[in-house]
Design an enzyme around this catalytic site. Structure first.
Site, PDB file in Angstrom:
ATOM      1  N   ASP A 165      80.831  49.581  17.890  1.00 28.11           N
ATOM      2  CA  ASP A 165      80.434  49.897  19.131  1.00 28.11           C
ATOM      3  C   ASP A 165      81.579  50.050  20.142  1.00 28.11           C
ATOM      4  OD1 ASP A 165      77.273  50.504  20.590  1.00 28.11           O
ATOM      5  OD2 ASP A 165      78.956  50.176  22.057  1.00 28.11           O
ATOM      6  N   THR A 180      68.414  60.778  16.742  1.00 27.49           N
ATOM      7  CA  THR A 180      67.500  61.668  16.902  1.00 27.49           C
ATOM      8  C   THR A 180      68.204  63.092  17.528  1.00 27.49           C
ATOM      9  OG1 THR A 180      65.707  60.158  17.200  1.00 27.49           O
ATOM     10  CG2 THR A 180      65.281  62.702  17.832  1.00 27.49           C
ATOM     11  N   PHE A 219      62.077  55.580  12.270  1.00 27.25           N
ATOM     12  CA  PHE A 219      60.817  55.479  12.805  1.00 27.25           C
ATOM     13  C   PHE A 219      60.287  54.050  13.512  1.00 27.25           C
ATOM     14  CE2 PHE A 219      60.792  58.647   9.396  1.00 27.25           C
ATOM     15  CZ  PHE A 219      60.603  59.656  10.179  1.00 27.25           C
ATOM     16  N   CYS A 256      62.284  57.205  24.103  1.00 25.81           N
ATOM     17  CA  CYS A 256      61.663  58.099  22.826  1.00 25.81           C
ATOM     18  C   CYS A 256      60.984  59.149  23.437  1.00 25.81           C
ATOM     19  CB  CYS A 256      61.584  57.378  21.823  1.00 25.81           C
ATOM     20  SG  CYS A 256      62.678  55.858  21.268  1.00 25.81           S
ATOM     21  N   LYS A 302      61.963  61.718  26.096  1.00 27.59           N
ATOM     22  CA  LYS A 302      63.167  62.621  25.729  1.00 27.59           C
ATOM     23  C   LYS A 302      62.853  63.368  24.729  1.00 27.59           C
ATOM     24  CE  LYS A 302      66.089  59.965  23.059  1.00 27.59           C
ATOM     25  NZ  LYS A 302      66.543  60.556  21.978  1.00 27.59           N
ATOM     26  N   LYS A 313      56.646  48.907  27.459  1.00 30.23           N
ATOM     27  CA  LYS A 313      55.416  48.449  26.700  1.00 30.23           C
ATOM     28  C   LYS A 313      55.620  46.904  26.425  1.00 30.23           C
ATOM     29  CE  LYS A 313      57.201  49.417  22.340  1.00 30.23           C
ATOM     30  NZ  LYS A 313      57.006  49.566  20.690  1.00 30.23           N
TER      31      LYS A 313
HETATM   32  C1  UGA Z   1      58.371  55.623  19.432  1.00 35.00           C
HETATM   33  C2  UGA Z   1      57.618  55.765  17.969  1.00 35.00           C
HETATM   34  O1  UGA Z   1      56.523  55.076  17.885  1.00 35.00           O
HETATM   35  C3  UGA Z   1      58.630  55.294  16.564  1.00 35.00           C
HETATM   36  O2  UGA Z   1      57.947  55.656  15.735  1.00 35.00           O
HETATM   37  C4  UGA Z   1      60.021  56.035  16.894  1.00 35.00           C
HETATM   38  O3  UGA Z   1      60.914  55.584  15.748  1.00 35.00           O
HETATM   39  C5  UGA Z   1      60.506  55.559  18.273  1.00 35.00           C
HETATM   40  O4  UGA Z   1      59.707  55.970  19.332  1.00 35.00           O
HETATM   41  C6  UGA Z   1      61.898  56.328  18.419  1.00 35.00           C
HETATM   42  O5  UGA Z   1      61.817  57.678  18.523  1.00 35.00           O
HETATM   43  O6  UGA Z   1      62.844  55.807  18.366  1.00 35.00           O
HETATM   44  P1  UGA Z   1      58.770  53.340  20.906  1.00 35.00           P
HETATM   45  O7  UGA Z   1      59.150  54.399  21.890  1.00 35.00           O
HETATM   46  O8  UGA Z   1      59.501  51.943  20.631  1.00 35.00           O
HETATM   47  O9  UGA Z   1      58.484  53.931  19.606  1.00 35.00           O
HETATM   48  O10 UGA Z   1      57.382  52.916  21.232  1.00 35.00           O
HETATM   49  P2  UGA Z   1      55.816  53.335  20.980  1.00 35.00           P
HETATM   50  O11 UGA Z   1      55.069  51.970  20.612  1.00 35.00           O
HETATM   51  O12 UGA Z   1      55.708  54.391  20.232  1.00 35.00           O
HETATM   52  O13 UGA Z   1      55.187  53.540  22.373  1.00 35.00           O
HETATM   53  C7  UGA Z   1      55.587  54.504  23.324  1.00 35.00           C
HETATM   54  C8  UGA Z   1      54.810  54.752  24.932  1.00 35.00           C
HETATM   55  O14 UGA Z   1      53.428  55.137  24.584  1.00 35.00           O
HETATM   56  C9  UGA Z   1      54.836  53.200  25.413  1.00 35.00           C
HETATM   57  O15 UGA Z   1      55.035  53.417  26.852  1.00 35.00           O
HETATM   58  C10 UGA Z   1      53.399  52.817  25.139  1.00 35.00           C
HETATM   59  O16 UGA Z   1      52.842  51.919  26.085  1.00 35.00           O
HETATM   60  C11 UGA Z   1      52.550  53.984  24.996  1.00 35.00           C
HETATM   61  N1  UGA Z   1      51.383  54.070  24.040  1.00 35.00           N
HETATM   62  C12 UGA Z   1      51.582  53.821  22.758  1.00 35.00           C
HETATM   63  C13 UGA Z   1      50.084  54.345  24.734  1.00 35.00           C
HETATM   64  O17 UGA Z   1      50.090  54.498  25.975  1.00 35.00           O
HETATM   65  N2  UGA Z   1      48.965  54.423  24.071  1.00 35.00           N
HETATM   66  C14 UGA Z   1      48.983  54.305  22.757  1.00 35.00           C
HETATM   67  O18 UGA Z   1      47.925  54.106  21.916  1.00 35.00           O
HETATM   68  C15 UGA Z   1      50.121  53.818  21.985  1.00 35.00           C
END
Ligand code: UGA
Length: 480
Positions: A30, A120, A151, A279, A282, A339
């Protein structure tokens, strides 16, 4: 295998640490010297479960850190690119970091190497990286470019890596695909999970991932389609939640009933404040731009975004309705990260709510188990008080707002909260409680897509409330 990982953000760091855990020799690069210095001292720059453990196990041994891309690349057979691809103003993925990384990598390719794109990137970027390497003078016989999307969810990234549902390898080159299969062999054959000191497999995770080998373009698209689909599930259930409020149904019951169908599945059907993070917003934006660039139509993505946007305003209105007005209110806020389980505040729905409340001249006492320092230094240094626990946020507040789904916020001593609040109101943007149980503690409880559980207040307040919340089903529990 000797592996270089370019970029020490969430993805690069977790990927590098997990490859070391699988037995490879990994060097992570980095340009951020402070970040590398911290990592060289074994200090993880991010809050991520199991990452400190992996650093303890491998740092200084199979896992090293450097600011020199040249050193890392020249000593490695495989180079993973895991740099940021943030949104440009028009929503496209900004590939400038990828471009810069490729230029540096190109200088150190003196023999065959596999260049793996983990960032990505829009579909056909692999072709672009390929031509970029050639334009920097690298012989075509000296490299192959592979797409290997990640993922990983923040908070569970390490176990998502070690026990993922699938590994996608996008390449038409048998030679490069073979190298990739070798790298992931301990996961593909399940031997990692059976090894003595393996990080334990979460109950719901498979013992082995499915290996999916595709063209590079398909692999790149899998990443966008997966994130867009998950975003769509969230927007879908949020739209259902809003309808539930109109008719007095309970979205938690509806989601359970819908998700029990194997074809739909129960995950990502939690209604709330809408999706945030680095993620989904974006990637959905970049997917929309990509579709436009290819002159295709995918209007569903617009609607997914619109519903997500609307969710914020609906929640603010809910707080307003619960309190009569916002001006001058003192509000306790639980949660700042996008989250639970992470200190990441990028595109955090919680912070967006806080900013809107501050604009309405509310005073905010906020608590988050991991994201306060970051919020204070990067986003909100003024107009908000940071407190050291959930109960301090509730003290003398006109309402307690739950904005992030941290586990500890689901286990509050509600009686104690009731005693601390100036007015007994909880507005929960994450549906962490059973409304009846909260109301039984003498609190009025407003959540998402469920009947409000309103604790009986003096007559004039009750009249005012029923005017403003016509859809609410009132659970009358009498005076406290
Ligand atoms: C997400 C994807 O889940 C991963 O598979 C992916 O690799 C990653 O993006 C990425 O592209 O790098 P992440 O952003 O860490 O992962 O978080 P998530 O757990 O997917 O949650 C995303 C958002 O959706 C959060 O704000 C969460 O609170 C919200 N969410 C999630 C809900 O409002 N309801 C749900 O049922 C699930």
């Amino acid at each position: 295998m000797r592996i270089a990982v370019v970029g020490c953000g969430y993805v690069g760091l977790v990927t590098g640490a997990c490859f070391a855990e699988l037995g490879h020799d990994v060097v992570c690069v980095d340009h951020d010297a402070a970040r590398i210095a911290a990592l060289q001292n074994g200090i993880p720059p991010i809050y991520e479960n199991f990452l400190p453990e992996l650093l303890r196990r491998h740092h200084g041994g199979r896992l090293t850190f450097t600011t020199s891309t040249a050193d890392a690349v020249s000593s490695s057979a495989v180079v993973f690119i895991a740099v940021a691809t943030p949104s440009t103003e028009d929503g496209a993925a900004d590939l400038s970091c990828v471009e810069a990384a490729v230029a540096e990598i190109a200088r150190s390719i003196d023999r065959f190497k596999v260049i793996v794109q983990k960032s990505t990137v829009p579909v056909t970027s692999g072709d672009w990286v390929h031509e970029l390497l050639v334009s920097h003078g690298v012989r075509r016989s000296h490299f192959e470019v592979v797409s290997n999307p990640e993922f990983l969810r923040e908070g569970t990234a390490v176990t998502d890596f070690l026990y993922g549902d699938r590994i996608v390898i996008g390449s038409d080159s048998p030679k490069a695909a073979k190298v990739m299969r070798e790298i992931y062999a301990p996961l593909i054959n399940g031997s990692y999970g059976r090894s003595e000191n393996a990080i334990a497999r979460p109950k719901a995770s498979p013992a082995k991932p499915e290996l999916i080998q595709t063209s590079r373009n398909s692999a790149e698209l899998i990443k966008y389609a997966a994130n867009a689909f998950l975003s769509m599930k969230i927007s879908f259930i949020n739209a259902v939640a809003n309808f539930c409020e109109a008719i007095g149904a309970d979205v938690e019951d509806v989601a359970r009933g819908v998700g029990a169908d194997n074809r739909i599945g129960p995950s990502f059907l939690r209604a709330g404040l809408g999706y945030g993070g680095s993620c989904f917003p974006k990637d959905v934006a970049a997917f929309k731009t990509m579709v436009r660039q290819w002159e295709c139509n995918f209007a569903l993505l617009e609607e997914v975004t619109r519903i997500n946007e609307e969710q914020h305003h609906i929640f603010l209105t809910k707080i307003k309705n619960a309190l009569g007005h916002l001006e001058g209110k003192r509000l306790g806020v639980l949660g700042l990260s996008f989250k639970g389980g992470t200190d990441d505040i990028r595109h955090s729905p919680a912070i967006r709510v806080v900013k809107s409340l501050l604009r309405e001249n509310c005073s905010v006492m906020a608590y988050d188990p991991a994201a306060m320092e970051r919020t204070k230094t990067e986003v909100l240094s003024k107009g908000i008080s940071y407190v050291h626990d959930a109960y301090s946020a509730a003290r003398n507040a006109d309402a307690l707002l739950i904005l992030t789904d941290w586990d500890e916020f689901a286990r509050l001593d509600l009686k104690r909260v009731r005693g601390l609040l100036r007015s007994p109101v909880i507005v929960d943007g994450r549906n962490l409680y059973d409304p009846k149980k909260v109301a039984a503690q003498g609190l009025s409880y407003y959540s998402v897509g469920r009947p409000h559980a309103i604790h009986e207040l003096p007559a004039q307040t009750e009249d005012r409330r029923s005017e403003r919340i016509p859809a609410a089903v009132t659970i009358n529990l009498g005076q406290a």
